[in-house]
Write a protein that holds these residues in place. Structure first.
Motif: not given
Ligand SMILES: [Cu+2]
Ligand code: HEM
Ligand SMILES: [Cu+2]
Lengths: 553, 259
Positions: A258, A307-308
């Motif tokens: 990220h 969030h992945h």
């Molecule tokens: Cu991300």
């Protein structure tokens, strides 16, 4: 800080003699290394772009027409890997390599020899990854995320993955050294008068990018080392049947992955800021807010990795959701800063400005869809469909790639002393912009209908073939637009109109030296009283570079 | 500079003259692009996701519309008209505070809705009506109905068709035997990863009978594309009759011919 190239001669506009091949191989001059970086990353960009066209051709209609399953799997892995590790991020670092010393009034980076090493590591890493194509078992084919256990020895025995791991390790070492070099240079080598709060926004964003690299790339190296140990040395880090965990790989990978997306966007935010400010003839609006927003993005970006992983059922979704939503706030601040910079300005629209505006329009769609995928229930539907693919293409291709092109048009005159053709540029912009959106808007739709990513073909469900065909047609237009810019680069390199020192009326220091700059960058520096010393230099009667609100003209 | 053919030059002139009009058109296209209908949500949980989608879509359209409006206003209104130097102010603190605070409010609102929806979607009933153990493997699925002796097994060529009842709470217990896969049914607007070494549980309450396509959406290697399945949702009575036919392994007999 000894440069190996020949010493400057009387004629300052050109390096003393044309640099031969050997000079390029042994150079430690930040400008030459910057050019090497940019040329190499553009080369990888063409390869990765050609791969994208093959994928789009294969997906134009249902069925296996162009490539076979395993070939397709290699293609999207190489396309994604190259675009991320070999194009968007390192082009930005190459651009900063060229610009950072110029921007702060320095003669070179702090560690020129280490700088050269970073370039050669990058090139070697890229070639190592692609060399997998020469193997009978093929290059790595597990996606650019290289998820374990798919990438372990049992599931992917071929050495393509090992080459991929080694290549990525070289690239991460390269990036870490570059980040250290940039930070040291900004801390120690600023010209007299160049206080931190007078740094161009691009430099601030490079500082923040470097900090992110230092936080994110060591974990990537750890993930790669663990993967290699699992594959070749009998480790079981990610092997659930021996107490390891597949989820662990995802945590470590995304702890890098990220923040990496901000490595790929923050420098380009800086590019857009400077292009917009120059062509609006206005100072950057809300400078302090802009800098603080970059730091806020860096801080938040370290706390959103999972969030992945919303659909794994193994992470605290609400926490990572709210953290991700919050990143929208500093990103929004940047948009309002750009609007504030254009507000009441005197806007002109050369190609660089058009690409910067294209960036703003495209990236916005990447941003608002980013808020959607940051909501776990919505992510349950769109994760790993073409909606997600399209979301990140709007940020990285519609966003970063457009800013990359803006940067080419904006700084090519400084680098070569020649202008790019504006007519070709305009045409290239419109083809790229329209083609880009024709390519990707249908993919939003087909993603919402449920088309998975990383599939070699798809069922002929209602709407799917039509949307995919439209997308492929758009990719053709897009490719034409890019090809025009590449042609423009080639012909203008030797035949473009002379640019002069400052073709745009720029504000930052590089516009106060010759094009291309002399070997040690400056023969003399103008006084630095704001973040736009070159602009102040042209406005000797003290137009407000500083905080004053005077109106002139 | 003589390197462009004439048509390039003419096109360039046209582009410059109308530089902003097409920007507007494409921006509009971009907006309408996302206005697509989702596949009709066939589960109670999916319906909630669809409602949340609608709110997010409208908010996104509102925000994007406002920002596009401001950008286009600048492009049209503030294009250079004279050689005069425009005003050189650099900040406006009240405006800056406003454009920081308002987005915080918007994301707080969106997060509240997200949280409310997620609680519902992720809730698992204390006692589900039907439980199905789903096992993902390279490259197909195994549906096991515990306590009945019924198993539905598939291959890439013969994707499985699993029976599920409408109107009852169906518990899916999901895992994988090899690599990470994901169990995704577009019409339910829902997916969950199938991770080796990890067992996941979630509930589906299907609203109407039908055949629903399922796909593996976590890349899992060679035949990922063909790792499909179908759920055949039937009225409860029909489902019970299917169960009562006794223990067996059900193989799909019709070869799936599409790509
Ligand atoms: Cu991300
Ligand atoms: C501009 C033209 C581009 C086109 C037509 C294009 C097209 C595609 C296609 C067709 C895929 C495969 C999707 C799939 O099978 O799941 C893909 C994946 C991807 N693209 Fe692009 N792309 C473009 C530019 C870019 C750029 C500039 C980036 C910058 C980072 C990028 C990053 C990626 C990544 C990371 C993936 C995922 C690879 C993976 O799944 O492992 N692309 N792209
Ligand atoms: Cu799969």
């Amino acid at each position: 800080m000894t440069a190996v190239v020949a010493p400057a001669a009387a004629e300052p506009r050109r390096p003393a003699r044309r640099a031969g091949v050997l000079d390029w191989l042994v150079t430690t001059d930040h400008k030459h290394i910057g050019i090497l970086y940019m040329a190499t990353t553009l080369g990888f960009f063409l390869v990765a772009g050609a791969i994208a066209l093959v994928m789009r051709a294969q997906l134009a209609q249902p069925g296996l027409h162009i490539v076979e399953r395993q070939a397709y799997n290699q293609l999207f892995t190489l396309h994604g890997t190259a675009m991320i590790f070999l194009v968007i991020a390192p082009f930005a670092l190459g651009l900063a390599n060229y610009l950072l010393p110029l921007h702060i009034g320095a003669a070179d980076l702090a560690f020129p020899r280490m700088n050269a090493l970073t370039y050669w590591l990058l090139l070697a890493g890229g070639l190592t990854i692609f060399s997998g194509l020469l193997l009978s078992t093929g290059a790595a084919a597990a996606g650019w995320t290289m998820y374990a256990p798919l990438s372990d020895f049992e599931n992917t025995p071929g050495p393509g993955v090992d080459l991929w791991i080694m290549g990525v390790l070289m690239i991460s070492a390269s990036s870490i050294m570059t980040a250290i070099n940039f930070l040291t240079t900004v801390m120690l080598f600023r010209a007299p008068g160049m206080t931190m709060m007078r740094l161009p926004v691009f430099v601030w964003n490079i500082i923040v990018t470097s900090l992110i690299i230092l936080m994110a790339f060591p974990p990537l190296a750890v993930a790669m080392a663990e993967l290699f140990i699992d594959r070749r040395l009998g480790g079981h880090f990610f092997d659930a049947s021996h107490g390891g965990s597949a989820i662990l790989y995802q945590h470590v990978f995304w702890f890098f992955g990220h923040p990496e997306v901000y490595v790929m966007i923050l420098p380009y935010f800086g590019v857009v800021t400077q292009v917009v400010s120059t062509f609006s003839r206005r100072p950057v609006f809300g400078y302090l807010g802009m800098v603080l927003a970059s730091f806020a993005i860096a801080g938040l970006s370290m706390g959103v990795w999972a969030h992945h992983m919303f659909t794994t059922g193994a992470v605290n979704n609400p926490f990572f959701s709210i953290m991700s939503f919050l990143i929208a706030v500093p990103t929004g601040i940047k948009y309002f800063n750009w609007i504030g910079t254009m507000w009441q300005g005197a806007l002109v629209f050369p190609t660089a400005m058009l690409f910067a505006i294209g960036f703003m329009l495209n990236f916005l769609l990447g941003g608002v869809t980013g808020v959607m995928v940051a909501s776990p229930p919505l992510d349950y539907h769109v994760e790993d469909t073409y909606f997600l693919v399209t979301h990140f293409h709007y940020t990285l291709a519609g966003g970063s790639m457009f800013a990359l092109l803006a940067a080419l048009y904006f700084w090519f005159p400084k680098i070569t002393g020649r202008l790019l053709s504006e007519r070709l540029g305009m045409l290239s912009f419109w083809l790229t912009f329209v083609g880009y959106n024709i390519t990707f808007i249908p993919l939003f739709l087909v993603g919402l209908l449920g088309m998975p990513r990383r599939v070699v073909t798809y069922l002929p469900l209602p709407g799917w073939p039509e949307l995919n065909l439209t997308s492929t047609a758009g990719a053709g237009v897009l490719a034409l637009g890019i090809a025009l810019t590449m042609w423009n680069l080639v012909v203008s390199w030797s035949r473009g109109a002379p640019a002069g020192d400052d073709p745009w009326g720029g504000g930052t220091l590089e516009w106060a030296t010759s094009s291309p700059p002399p070997e040690r960058n400056f023969h003399a520096l103008p006084p630095i009283r704001s973040d736009r010393p070159a602009f102040d230099m042209r406005m000797p009667q003290g137009t407000p570079g500083g905080q004053a609100r005077a109106r002139a003209g | 500079m003589r390197m462009d053919p004439g048509w390039v030059r003419r096109a360039g002139v046209v582009c410059r003259r109308y530089a902003s009009a097409p920007l507007l058109a494409v921006a509009g296209l971009g907006l309408s692009g996302c206005a697509s209908p989702l596949p009709g949500a066939a589960t109670v949980q999916g319906q909630r996701i669809a409602h949340l989608w609608a709110v997010f879509f409208l908010s996104a359209a509102g925000v994007a519309g406002a920002v596009y409006g401001l950008i286009l206003w600048c492009i049209v209104r503030y294009r250079r008209r004279s050689d005069g130097l425009p005003p050189q102010y650099r900040d406006n603190i009240p405006v800056e505070i406003m454009y920081t605070a308002v987005p915080v409010g918007i994301v707080a609102f969106l997060f509240a809705l997200t949280y409310g929806t997620e609680i519902h979607v992720d809730r698992v009933a204390p006692r589900p009506d039907v439980t199905i153990n789903v096992t993902a493997f390279k490259w197909s699925w195994l549906f096991d109905y515990p306590g009945t002796g019924i198993t539905v097994a598939g291959t890439p060529d013969y994707p499985p068709i699993a029976m599920v009842p409408v109107g009852r709470t169906v518990r899916i217990v999901l895992t994988s035997t090899d690599v990470v896969h994901a169990f995704y049914i577009p019409s339910f607007l829902y997916k969950r990863d199938a991770t080796p070494g990890l067992v996941q549980r979630f509930d589906l309450e299907i609203r109407r009978p039908g055949e629903y396509l399922g796909e593996c959406v976590e890349f899992c290697g060679f035949d990922h594309t063909r790792m499909r399945f179908w759920l055949r949702a039937v009225p409860p009575a029909q489902f019970d009759r299917w169960i009562e036919q006794g223990p067996r392994v059900v193989h799909q007999r019709v070869r799936y011919t599409a790509p």
